[in-house]
Design an enzyme around this catalytic site. Sequence first.
Site, PDB file in Angstrom:
ATOM      1  NE  ARG A 121       2.667  18.878  14.075  1.00 29.10           N
ATOM      2  CZ  ARG A 121       1.636  19.070  13.273  1.00 29.10           C
ATOM      3  NH1 ARG A 121       0.554  19.645  13.743  1.00 29.10           N
ATOM      4  NH2 ARG A 121       1.659  18.610  12.044  1.00 29.10           N
ATOM      5  N   GLY A 136       4.938  17.617  19.575  1.00 26.83           N
ATOM      6  CA  GLY A 136       5.918  16.539  19.565  1.00 26.83           C
ATOM      7  C   GLY A 136       5.405  15.383  18.729  1.00 26.83           C
ATOM      8  CG  HIS A 137       1.993  15.210  17.200  1.00 23.63           C
ATOM      9  ND1 HIS A 137       1.533  15.729  18.382  1.00 23.63           N
ATOM     10  CD2 HIS A 137       1.306  15.838  16.228  1.00 23.63           C
ATOM     11  CE1 HIS A 137       0.602  16.623  18.140  1.00 23.63           C
ATOM     12  NE2 HIS A 137       0.450  16.715  16.827  1.00 23.63           N
ATOM     13  CB  ALA A 138       4.783  14.345  11.947  1.00 18.51           C
ATOM     14  CB  ILE A 197       4.599  10.106  13.082  1.00 15.73           C
ATOM     15  CG1 ILE A 197       3.958   9.506  11.840  1.00 15.73           C
ATOM     16  CG2 ILE A 197       5.988   9.523  13.286  1.00 15.73           C
ATOM     17  CD1 ILE A 197       4.570   9.988  10.560  1.00 15.73           C
TER      18      ILE A 197
END
Length: 139
Positions: free
Chosen positions: A100, A53-55, A125
């Site tokens: 992702r 749950g981030h980039a 992020i």
Amino acid sequence: MEKSLNPAIVELPRIYDPRGNLTFIQTGDSQLPFRIERVFWTYDVPAGETRGGHAHIEGQEILVATSGSFRVNIFDGRSWRHFILNRPYQGLYIPAGYWRTMDDFSSGSVCMVLASTIYDEDDYIRDMDRFLKISGVDE
Ligand code: TYD
């Protein structure tokens, strides 16, 4: 954010052996487009959980299902792609700049991550709106 490369499954070397097979990856191999600075892994993931749950702004990663299976969902700001990882001799390369999540973890699965950077929260992020802004998708 640099997004010139694409997420892709990479085949890792396999040494077949009647005593049990062996796979390795090392800096300099063509499957690894970065120098490994960190390795971490998740395990004991409860059924139905979602991780990620981030980039990453700069960080590149290769994910390997060293045991069991799970699904990786990758978002470029416009569309999602899904990859099932269930082979210890395959990795999923995720360049910088892709959101992702990981889900559908099988019992006993291990997600090993080879990362191009040491841990730095400033490289994350974690907010989708910020991700869409940085990706330039909402323009
Ligand atoms: P998080 O990024 O949320 O894990 P995932 O994306 O796999 O769901 O990380 C969970 C916590 O672990 C968070 O507090 C940051 C910490 N962490 C480290 O201290 N070092 C690391 O190398 C990683 C990947 C996470």
